[in-house]
Design a protein around this motif. Structure first.
Motif, short mmCIF file in Angstrom:
data_model
loop_
_atom_site.label_atom_id
_atom_site.label_comp_id
_atom_site.label_asym_id
_atom_site.label_seq_id
_atom_site.Cartn_x
_atom_site.Cartn_y
_atom_site.Cartn_z
N ASN A 1 0.81 -1.22 0.00
CA ASN A 1 0.00 0.00 0.00
C ASN A 1 0.85 1.27 0.00
O ASN A 1 0.36 2.33 -0.34
N ASN A 2 2.12 1.20 0.37
CA ASN A 2 2.98 2.38 0.37
C ASN A 2 3.68 2.59 -0.97
O ASN A 2 4.55 3.46 -1.09
N GLY A 3 3.34 1.78 -1.98
CA GLY A 3 3.92 1.93 -3.31
C GLY A 3 5.14 1.06 -3.56
O GLY A 3 5.62 0.97 -4.68
N LYS A 4 5.66 0.41 -2.54
CA LYS A 4 6.82 -0.45 -2.72
C LYS A 4 6.40 -1.81 -3.23
O LYS A 4 5.23 -2.19 -3.13
N LYS A 5 7.38 -2.54 -3.76
CA LYS A 5 7.10 -3.89 -4.23
C LYS A 5 8.29 -4.78 -3.89
O LYS A 5 9.41 -4.30 -3.69
N LEU A 6 8.03 -6.10 -3.84
CA LEU A 6 9.05 -7.06 -3.47
C LEU A 6 8.87 -8.32 -4.29
O LEU A 6 7.77 -8.88 -4.36
N LEU A 7 9.95 -8.77 -4.92
CA LEU A 7 9.94 -9.99 -5.72
C LEU A 7 10.44 -11.14 -4.85
O LEU A 7 11.52 -11.06 -4.26
N VAL A 8 9.64 -12.21 -4.78
CA VAL A 8 9.97 -13.36 -3.95
C VAL A 8 10.01 -14.61 -4.83
O VAL A 8 9.17 -14.78 -5.72
N SER A 9 10.95 -15.49 -4.57
CA SER A 9 11.16 -16.65 -5.44
C SER A 9 10.32 -17.86 -5.02
O SER A 9 10.85 -18.93 -4.74
#
Length: 147
Positions: free
Chosen positions: A67-75
């Motif tokens: 919701n804060n605009g960040k993103k995270l790629l998880v394997s």
């Protein structure tokens, strides 16, 4: 004698209140649902469900959008994470996308087949996921708000 009994009773009540308040605090801290996301071989982070706006499947990876605009790629695959997330709150709308219903502001499943989230992102709804999406939205929002 009466004074001693009253003091003992008030001491017991004070201890009970203190223990009850501590118990309540611990359970409140544990109640907020979260998910652990592996960020490296030995490290994981815990993220609250309420902070996740949507997920995107990219082959054997999952992109988490917050919701804060960040993103995270998880394997790991999105299927693995959807099994751990609340099935009433998160709904798969497409082969590659799942959304958090708290962030849904608009949808059209008759003509354009899309959902729009609070951050302005439009995500298409697949024909195969349309029925499940409508059922979960109906259960989450209530009958009068959806139709």
């Amino acid at each position: 004698m009466v004074t001693t009994l009253t003091n003992a009773t008030s001491f017991a009540v004070a201890n009970f209140k203190r223990e009850f308040n501590n118990f309540g605090t611990e359970t409140r801290l544990l109640k907020e649902p979260s998910i652990s996301l592996p960020i490296s071989c030995k490290k994981t982070i815990s993220v609250a469900w309420k902070d996740i706006s949507h997920l995107e499947a990219i082959s054997n990876y999952t992109m988490f959008y917050f919701n804060n605009g960040k993103k995270l790629l998880v394997s790991r695959t999105m299927k693995d994470f959807l099994a751990k997330l609340d099935a009433e709150l998160f709904v798969r709308v497409h082969k590659s996308f799942a959304i958090n219903l708290n962030y849904l502001i608009q949808f059209d499943v008759k003509e354009e087949m899309f959902v729009q989230l609070k951050d302005g992102k439009k995500i298409s709804v697949s024909r195969r996921k349309k029925k499940a999406f409508l059922e979960k939205t109906k259960n989450y929002l209530g009958t009068s708000q959806v139709f």
